[in-house]
Design a protein around this motif. Structure first.
Motif, short mmCIF file in Angstrom:
data_model
loop_
_atom_site.label_atom_id
_atom_site.label_comp_id
_atom_site.label_asym_id
_atom_site.label_seq_id
_atom_site.Cartn_x
_atom_site.Cartn_y
_atom_site.Cartn_z
N LEU A 23 0.83 -1.19 0.00
CA LEU A 23 0.00 0.00 0.00
C LEU A 23 0.87 1.24 0.00
CD1 LEU A 23 -2.49 -1.11 2.81
CD2 LEU A 23 -2.80 -1.34 0.35
N GLN A 24 0.41 2.24 -0.72
CA GLN A 24 1.13 3.51 -0.74
C GLN A 24 0.11 4.63 -0.62
OE1 GLN A 24 3.54 4.19 -4.18
NE2 GLN A 24 4.54 5.99 -3.30
N ALA A 25 0.22 5.39 0.45
CA ALA A 25 -0.69 6.50 0.70
C ALA A 25 -0.04 7.81 0.29
CB ALA A 25 -1.05 6.55 2.18
N PHE A 26 -0.85 8.69 -0.27
CA PHE A 26 -0.35 10.01 -0.63
C PHE A 26 -1.51 10.98 -0.69
CE2 PHE A 26 -1.72 9.49 -5.03
CZ PHE A 26 -1.69 8.13 -5.20
N GLY A 27 -1.17 12.26 -0.83
CA GLY A 27 -2.20 13.29 -0.92
C GLY A 27 -2.27 14.22 0.27
N GLY A 28 -1.46 13.98 1.29
CA GLY A 28 -1.48 14.85 2.45
C GLY A 28 -0.93 16.23 2.13
N GLY A 29 -1.11 17.14 3.05
CA GLY A 29 -0.61 18.48 2.85
C GLY A 29 -1.14 19.43 3.90
N LEU A 30 -0.95 20.71 3.62
CA LEU A 30 -1.39 21.77 4.52
C LEU A 30 -2.68 22.37 3.98
CD1 LEU A 30 -0.81 23.70 6.90
CD2 LEU A 30 0.50 25.11 5.30
N VAL A 31 -3.68 22.47 4.84
CA VAL A 31 -4.97 23.01 4.42
C VAL A 31 -5.54 23.85 5.56
CG1 VAL A 31 -6.20 20.94 5.19
CG2 VAL A 31 -7.22 22.40 3.44
N GLN A 32 -6.30 24.86 5.22
CA GLN A 32 -6.91 25.69 6.25
C GLN A 32 -8.14 25.01 6.82
OE1 GLN A 32 -7.55 29.63 4.48
NE2 GLN A 32 -5.84 30.36 5.72
N PRO B 168 -0.27 14.12 16.80
CA PRO B 168 0.92 14.27 17.65
C PRO B 168 0.60 13.98 19.11
CG PRO B 168 0.74 16.10 16.12
CD PRO B 168 -0.52 15.32 15.99
N GLY B 169 1.37 13.09 19.70
CA GLY B 169 1.21 12.77 21.11
C GLY B 169 0.02 11.89 21.43
N LYS B 170 -0.64 11.36 20.41
CA LYS B 170 -1.82 10.54 20.65
C LYS B 170 -1.65 9.16 20.02
CE LYS B 170 -5.21 14.25 21.13
NZ LYS B 170 -6.55 14.74 20.71
N ALA C 110 -2.97 15.14 11.59
CA ALA C 110 -2.44 13.82 11.95
C ALA C 110 -1.70 13.24 10.77
CB ALA C 110 -3.57 12.87 12.36
N VAL C 111 -0.97 12.18 11.05
CA VAL C 111 -0.44 11.34 9.97
C VAL C 111 -1.51 10.29 9.67
CG1 VAL C 111 1.36 9.73 9.28
CG2 VAL C 111 1.94 11.72 10.69
N TYR C 112 -1.88 10.20 8.42
CA TYR C 112 -2.93 9.28 8.00
C TYR C 112 -2.32 8.06 7.33
CZ TYR C 112 -6.57 12.64 9.09
OH TYR C 112 -7.43 13.50 9.75
N GLN D 254 2.78 3.56 4.20
CA GLN D 254 3.46 4.60 4.96
C GLN D 254 2.47 5.74 5.19
OE1 GLN D 254 3.26 4.71 1.82
NE2 GLN D 254 3.32 6.83 1.18
N GLY D 255 2.70 6.54 6.15
CA GLY D 255 1.76 7.61 6.47
C GLY D 255 1.91 8.80 5.55
N THR D 256 0.86 9.60 5.50
CA THR D 256 0.90 10.87 4.80
C THR D 256 0.35 11.93 5.76
OG1 THR D 256 0.26 12.05 2.78
CG2 THR D 256 -1.38 10.54 3.69
N LEU D 257 1.10 13.02 5.88
CA LEU D 257 0.79 14.02 6.89
C LEU D 257 -0.26 15.01 6.40
CD1 LEU D 257 1.37 15.41 9.62
CD2 LEU D 257 3.24 16.65 8.47
N VAL D 258 -1.28 15.20 7.22
CA VAL D 258 -2.29 16.21 6.98
C VAL D 258 -2.20 17.24 8.10
CG1 VAL D 258 -4.77 16.68 6.88
CG2 VAL D 258 -3.84 14.64 5.78
#
Length: 120
Positions: A3-12, A39-41, A90-92, A112-116
């Protein structure tokens, strides 16, 4: 199964983002899930779908805002995330299980995770 996850990023906050999870290998009859770790959870369940369709399940925290779907032709599972909140940061991770489950322990293969990151 890989599996390969992608598409994370910075969003308002209030915005939308779509995550993708590309799967290779035998996916027929399996269930695909999305999890996240803030983070931390601890890592927590987000949503799951049966690869052959007809069953979807969501965590209460995302119900009505997130939609899980799959595209069989490309062996890809999506997580459409709308009305994003700061708490969605979170990392998804995408994962696959052989049984209907929201428990991490039932998911044998992980991408692997993708960061949102949701900003104010």
């Amino acid at each position: 199964v890989q599996l390969q996850a992608f598409g994370g990023g910075l969003v308002q906050a209030g915005g939308s983002l779509r995550l993708s999870c590309a799967a290779s290998g035998r996916t027929f009859g399996r269930y695909m899930g999305w999890f996240r770790q803030a983070p931390g959870k601890e890592r927590e369940f987000v949503a799951a779908i049966r690869w052959s369709g007809g069953w979807r399940y969501y965590a209460d925290s995302v119900k009505g805002r997130f939609t899980i779907s799959r595209e069989n032709s490309n062996n890809t599972v999506f997580l459409q995330m709308n009305s994003l909140k700061l708490s969605d940061t979170a990392v998804y991770y995408c994962a696959t299980a052989g049984v209907i489950s929201s428990a991490q322990s039932d998911y044998e293969y992980w991408g692997q995770g993708t960061l949102v990151t949701v900003s104010s």
